[in-house]
Design a protein around this motif. Structure first.
Motif, PDB file in Angstrom:
ATOM      1  N   ARG A  95     -14.905   9.696   4.762  1.00  0.00           N
ATOM      2  CA  ARG A  95     -14.269  10.137   3.654  1.00  0.00           C
ATOM      3  C   ARG A  95     -15.116  10.525   2.593  1.00  0.00           C
ATOM      4  O   ARG A  95     -14.647  11.581   1.622  1.00  0.00           O
TER       5      ARG A  95
ATOM      6  N   SER B 261     -15.198   5.049   8.946  1.00  0.00           N
ATOM      7  CA  SER B 261     -15.636   4.903   7.576  1.00  0.00           C
ATOM      8  C   SER B 261     -16.404   5.938   6.875  1.00  0.00           C
ATOM      9  O   SER B 261     -16.609   6.222   5.561  1.00  0.00           O
TER      10      SER B 261
ATOM     11  N   SER C  11      -8.333   9.534   6.060  1.00  0.00           N
ATOM     12  CA  SER C  11      -7.358   8.218   6.079  1.00  0.00           C
ATOM     13  C   SER C  11      -7.899   7.053   6.461  1.00  0.00           C
ATOM     14  O   SER C  11      -9.123   6.783   6.512  1.00  0.00           O
ATOM     15  N   ASP C  12      -7.148   5.831   6.016  1.00  0.00           N
ATOM     16  CA  ASP C  12      -7.726   4.543   6.129  1.00  0.00           C
ATOM     17  C   ASP C  12      -8.304   3.956   7.423  1.00  0.00           C
ATOM     18  O   ASP C  12      -7.691   3.992   8.288  1.00  0.00           O
TER      19      ASP C  12
ATOM     20  N   THR D 109      -9.138   1.049   8.500  1.00  0.00           N
ATOM     21  CA  THR D 109      -8.555  -0.180   8.935  1.00  0.00           C
ATOM     22  C   THR D 109      -7.471   0.285   9.658  1.00  0.00           C
ATOM     23  O   THR D 109      -7.132  -0.096  10.801  1.00  0.00           O
TER      24      THR D 109
ATOM     25  N   GLU E 198      -3.891   9.062   1.880  1.00  0.00           N
ATOM     26  CA  GLU E 198      -4.095   8.007   0.651  1.00  0.00           C
ATOM     27  C   GLU E 198      -3.658   6.685   1.174  1.00  0.00           C
ATOM     28  O   GLU E 198      -2.669   6.634   1.869  1.00  0.00           O
ATOM     29  N   SER E 199      -4.162   5.601   0.605  1.00  0.00           N
ATOM     30  CA  SER E 199      -3.775   4.253   0.652  1.00  0.00           C
ATOM     31  C   SER E 199      -3.932   3.676  -0.316  1.00  0.00           C
ATOM     32  O   SER E 199      -4.583   3.834  -1.404  1.00  0.00           O
TER      33      SER E 199
ATOM     34  N   GLY F   5       0.818  -1.347   0.005  1.00  0.00           N
ATOM     35  CA  GLY F   5      -0.212  -0.151   0.069  1.00  0.00           C
ATOM     36  C   GLY F   5       0.953   1.331   0.172  1.00  0.00           C
ATOM     37  O   GLY F   5       1.918   1.261  -0.636  1.00  0.00           O
TER      38      GLY F   5
END
Ligand code: NAP
Ligand code: NAP
Lengths: 300, 300
Positions: free
Chosen positions: B278, B275, A228-229, A231, A127-128, A12
Motif C-alpha cells: 500500500r 501489507s 487493496s485490503d 485481510t 479502498e476499504s 466497510g
C-alpha cells in the motif's frame, strides 16, 4: 418487494455502499447496520451508512427480512454461528463475499433450516473501511447468486429483485463455477499485482524512488490493485485455494512460453500473442464494463 | 531556446502528441512531420499534428535543429541509416523509444559524427496511431535522457530545456540503468498483462463472455495495458531482452513464494506480503504520478 428491513453486518466498502444504495434507490426499505468495531460504528452513524447503527448483532437482525454479511470471507463462519439463534424464521441470509464455496458451506452448517442464498456483487475499489462506500458502486455491475440446490425459488427471486433495484444485473451459477470464474477475473489479477509490486519494492539495483517516478509506464496500474485490503485478500486466497492454484499453474505456463519467445528472439510468436488481446478490451468496453476513454479517462 | 525547427519521424501516439504539445507550448518552434504510411500522413495533416507534413525524409529533416524519432524501437536502425546523409551538421538526433541501449547503439553506429542524445518520455496510453496523440501527454511526467558519455553538455542542456518546456521533468541516466528500471516499471507489467489476458482467453471451463462480464473484479485493468500496440511491444521485448529476462526471473520466484503460501494455508505470510504494497501506491499519488481518486476516478 417483500424485503422491508435489511440488516447489514460489516460496515466497510461493501456494507456501507449497500446502505447508501438502498437509501438512494429503495427508500421504503429500512436499513440497520452493525460492525464489530466501535470506531467503525461511530463513523458509519456519522456518514449515515444505515438508518440505524446498532451496537449488537441481536439488535441488527431483529425482525430483518434480509441479512447481508459484508465481512471478510474468513469471518463468515464465526458471524454465522453468532447469528444462528438470532435470525428470524422467514429471513433470507445472504452475503457479498468474493469466494462462494467455503462461504456457502460455512453458512449452511451454522444456520440449519434457514434460507441461505450466497451472493457476490462483482464491484469494488481498492479502498476499504467505513469511509470508502458510495451509493453507485453496484450500478451497471453484475451480481452473482449461488443458491444451494434446495433454495426456494421465490426467495431467490426476491433477492434478485433486490439487487436489480440497486442497479445490478443478476446471474445465477453454482458456487464451484463461480470460484473458478472469479479466480480468473479477479483473484489471479490481484495476486499478480501484489507480487509484482512486492518484487519492485525489493530490488537493490533500482531504488524505490525510481520505481515511483517512472510508474506511469504501466506499473502504477498494478499498485492500485495491490493497495487493496490485506485481510480481505488473505481470506480470499485461503478460501479459494484450489481454483486459484489451478489458474496460477496455467498462467505460469503461459508466462514461461513468453519467456522462451523473448529468450530466443521469436518476434513472430510475441506479435501473435500480443495481437490477440485487444479484442477482449473492446468487448469489455462494449459491454459497459469499462470506460471507453484512453487510460481509464485518467487526468493527464 | 535555440531549437527552432523540429522534425518528427513517425506520427503515431508519441509523434503526434509531440507535434501538438509543441504547438501549444512552444509556438515559436516550427514542426515538420513524416510517417512512412501515406494514410497516416493524410490523417496527421488533417489533425494538424505538425505544421507541415512532408512526403519524404529528406524534406522533413532539411534545416532541422532537432530530429525526434518516434517509431518502434525495432525500426530505429533503418530510419537512422536513411537519415545518415540527410541530417544537418548541427542537428540533435533524439528519439522517444521505450528501451535505450539498443537504440543508442543503432543511432551511434548509423550516424557517426552526429549529435545523438537518446530520450524516453515515460508517458503513454494504450492507444496508437495518428488519432491517439494529445498535447498534454507529457505534462507532469518524467523524461529520461541517456546521452552517450561524450555528448556535448550544452546540447544535452538544450534538449532538457525542450522537454521541460513541454511540461516534463528531466532526469539523466545511463542507458543500461534505464533499461533495468523500465523493465520493472513498464516492460514486465506489460508482459504480465498480455500473458494473463491470453490465459483468460484460452480457457475451456470459463467462457470468454464470463471473462468479459465479471472483468470489473480486477481483470479489466489488465486488459487496458494488454490493448497496447503489438508491434511496439514486440520490439521492446526483443530489444531489452536481458533486463526483461532478469526481472521476469525475480518475479517468477516471488510468485512461487505466494503459491507456496497459498498451498500451505500460510495466512500470516500472505497478510504480511499484502501489507507492504500500500505504501508504494500512496507515494505514487503523493508524487503526482497517479490520480488520488479511488479506481483511477473511473465513472461508476
Ligand atoms: N473490496 C472489494 O472490492 C470487494 C468486492 C466484492 C466483494 N467483496 C467482499 O465483501 C466483503 C467485505 O469487504 P469490504 O471490501 O467491504 O471490506 P472492508 O471495507 O474492510 O469492510 C469489512 C468490515 O467488516 C468488519 N468486520 C470484520 N469482521 C467482522 C465481524 N466478525 N463482525 C462484524 N464486522 C466485522 C470490518 O471491521 P474491521 O476492519 O474493524 O475488522 C470492516 O468494517 C468481503 O467478504 C469481500 O470479499 C469485496
Ligand atoms: N505508446 C506508449 O505508451 C509509449 C510511451 C513512451 C515511448 N513510446 C515509444 O514511442 C515510439 C512510438 O510509439 P507510439 O506509441 O507512438 O507508436 P505508434 O502510435 O504506432 O506510432 C508509430 C508510428 O511510426 C510509424 N513508423 C513505423 N516505422 C516507420 C518508419 N520506418 N518510418 C517512418 N514511420 C514509421 C508507424 O506507422 P505504421 O503504424 O503505419 O507502421 C506509426 O505511425 C516507440 O519507440 C515506443 O517504444 C511509446
Amino acid at each position: 418487494m417483500t424485503i422491508r428491513r435489511v440488516a447489514i453486518v460489516g460496515l466497510g466498502l461493501l456494507g456501507g455502499s449497500l446502505g447508501l444504495a438502498i437509501r438512494e434507490r429503495l427508500s421504503e426499505v429500512k436499513t440497520l447496520g452493525f460492525d464489530h468495531s466501535e470506531e467503525t460504528r461511530r463513523r458509519a452513524a456519522e456518514r449515515g451508512l444505515a438508518d440505524t447503527v446498532c451496537d449488537t448483532l441481536a439488535e441488527v437482525v431483529r425482525e430483518a427480512d434480509l441479512v447481508l454479511l459484508c465481512v471478510p470471507v474468513g469471518a463468515m463462519k464465526a458471524v454465522a454461528s453468532d447469528l444462528a439463534a438470532l435470525v428470524p424464521a422467514d429471513c433470507i441470509v445472504s452475503d457479498v463475499g468474493s469466494s462462494k464455496q467455503s462461504v456457502m458451506r460455512d453458512l449452511l452448517a451454522a444456520l440449519p433450516g434457514k434460507t441461505v442464498i450466497p451472493a457476490h456483487p462483482v464491484a469494488g475499489t481498492e479502498e476499504s473501511g467505513p469511509d470508502a462506500g458510495f451509493p453507485g458502486l453496484f450500478a451497471g455491475r453484475w451480481c452473482i447468486l449461488t443458491p444451494p440446490s434446495d433454495a426456494p425459488p421465490d426467495r431467490v427471486a426476491e433477492l434478485r429483485t433486490f439487487w436489480e433495484a440497486l442497479g445490478a444485473t443478476v446471474e445465477i451459477m453454482d458456487a464451484e463455477h463461480h470460484d473458478l470464474v472469479l479466480a480468473v477475473t479477479s483473484h489471479i489479477p490481484h495476486l499478480i499485482a501484489f507480487t509484482i509490486v512486492g518484487t519492485a519494492s525489493d530490488m537493490e539495483e533500482v531504488t524505490r524512488s525510481e520505481v515511483i517516478k517512472y510508474s506511469a509506464g504501466g506499473f502504477r496500474d498494478f499498485t492500485r490493485i495491490a493497495a487493496s485490503d490485506p485481510t480481505m485478500w488473505r481470506d480470499v486466497f485461503l478460501h479459494n485455494r484450489d481454483a486459484v492454484l489451478e489458474m496460477l499453474g496455467r498462467f505460469s505456463e503461459d508466462l514461461t512460453a513468453m519467456q522462451r519467445a523473448i529468450r530466443s528472439g521469436d518476434g513472430d510468436t510475441l506479435f501473435e500473442m500480443f495481437s490477440r488481446t485487444r479484442a477482449i478490451r473492446r468487448s469489455i468496453i462494449e459491454e459497459g464494463q469499462d470506460d471507453a476513454a484512453p487510460d481509464f479517462g485518467r487526468r493527464h
